[in-house]
Write a protein that holds these residues in place. Sequence first.
Motif, short mmCIF file in Angstrom:
data_model
loop_
_atom_site.label_atom_id
_atom_site.label_comp_id
_atom_site.label_asym_id
_atom_site.label_seq_id
_atom_site.Cartn_x
_atom_site.Cartn_y
_atom_site.Cartn_z
N GLY A 182 0.80 -1.21 0.00
CA GLY A 182 0.00 0.00 0.00
C GLY A 182 0.84 1.26 0.00
O GLY A 182 0.38 2.32 -0.46
N ASN A 183 2.06 1.18 0.51
CA ASN A 183 2.93 2.35 0.58
C ASN A 183 3.93 2.43 -0.57
O ASN A 183 4.63 3.43 -0.70
CB ASN A 183 3.71 2.36 1.91
N ALA A 184 4.01 1.41 -1.38
CA ALA A 184 5.00 1.37 -2.46
C ALA A 184 4.50 2.06 -3.71
O ALA A 184 3.34 1.92 -4.09
CB ALA A 184 5.38 -0.07 -2.77
N ASP A 185 5.40 2.78 -4.36
CA ASP A 185 5.06 3.42 -5.63
C ASP A 185 5.70 2.71 -6.82
O ASP A 185 5.53 3.12 -7.96
CB ASP A 185 5.52 4.89 -5.62
N SER A 186 6.44 1.63 -6.54
CA SER A 186 7.10 0.86 -7.59
C SER A 186 7.45 -0.52 -7.05
O SER A 186 7.40 -0.76 -5.83
CB SER A 186 8.37 1.56 -8.06
N LYS A 187 7.82 -1.42 -7.95
CA LYS A 187 8.22 -2.76 -7.52
C LYS A 187 9.49 -2.70 -6.67
O LYS A 187 9.63 -3.46 -5.70
CB LYS A 187 8.45 -3.65 -8.74
N THR A 188 10.40 -1.81 -7.03
CA THR A 188 11.64 -1.68 -6.26
C THR A 188 11.36 -1.18 -4.86
O THR A 188 11.91 -1.70 -3.88
CB THR A 188 12.61 -0.72 -6.97
N MET A 189 10.50 -0.17 -4.75
CA MET A 189 10.15 0.35 -3.43
C MET A 189 9.44 -0.72 -2.60
O MET A 189 9.74 -0.88 -1.41
CB MET A 189 9.27 1.59 -3.56
N PHE A 190 8.54 -1.46 -3.22
CA PHE A 190 7.85 -2.53 -2.49
C PHE A 190 8.85 -3.55 -1.95
O PHE A 190 8.78 -3.97 -0.80
CB PHE A 190 6.84 -3.23 -3.39
#
Length: 278
Positions: A153-161
Motif C-alpha cells: 500500500g505504501n510502495a510506488d514501484s516494484k523496487t520500493m515494495f
Amino acid sequence: MSLIQVKGVSIHYHVEGTGMPIIFIHPPLLTSENFKYQKEQLSEKYKVITFDIRGHGRSGFSAEPISYPLIVDDMKQLMDHLEVKQAYVCGYSTGGSIALEAIITYPDRFIGGILVSAMSEISDWWQKSRIFMAIAAASMKVKGVHARNITKGNADSKTMFSNLFRSALKGETANWKQYYQYSLSYNCTARLCRIMAPILLIFGLKDKGFHRYADILHKQLPHNQLYMIKDAKHQIPTKNALKMNYIVDNWLAEQENLTQSDSKDEDNASLLIAHDLT
C-alpha cells in the motif's frame, strides 16, 4: 550500518546531508526505508536523520513495551549521540503522534514539526477497526501477509515494495503490536495548545478519513500551516514525494527567514491548497 545502544537495545539510524537537522518517524511495521525519497532529495539542503524504531527493521527487539515516551527518549538519545542540539521532527501517520509528543516533551530540542497524514488522537471507529485488525494480524503470526499488505500500500514501484517488504520482515511482531496498541489510547489533543513551535501539516485531499484529524490539528495548534495535496491519499512520503518535499523545503526556508517581529504579524493558521504543485 550505524547503530546506537539505548538501554541495551540497538537502534539503527542513518544520517544524510548537512544543514538544519530533520528527524523522521515511521508508523508501525514500516521502517526508515519509507523515507527513501526524503533522504535522497531533502539531504541536498538539510541533515536528514532517519531511524528504525526499536523492534522495527534493523533495530533490536525491545523487551520494554513500545510507548511514545520511550520512542521520544530514544530520539533524544540519538540526538545527543549525534551532537544535534535542535532539530525539526517529521512524523508520518502515527509517527506524527510521536512527533507531537516529542515537541511537547522537549520543546527546547524539537523546534518545529512536520506532520504528514498525522493525528493527535484516533477517535473514529473506521480507523480504530483498522488498527484492531492490524493487532489481530500481529497476534496470529501472519507476519509475511500483514507486512506484504502494508508495504504494498505504501510502495510506488516494484523496487520500493521490495525494499519496504524486506525491511519490514526484519522487525518483531510483538513490538509492532505494542506500537499499534499504544496508538489506540494516545490522545494529546488537549495539549496541542502548549505547542508554540511552528508546525507544517500535509494531508491528501483524497484521504477523506483523515480530514477530521487535519481539522483538529489545524484548529488546535497555535502556529500551523495546512497543505492539502489534491491528488494525494494517505501514503504521501512515497507516492507524493516530490510535492511533499517541495512543500517541506519551502516551509523550512520560510521558518529560517522569519524574524521574531515578522512571525507575530503573520497569520499562523492559514489553509493552503496545493493545487498548483506538479
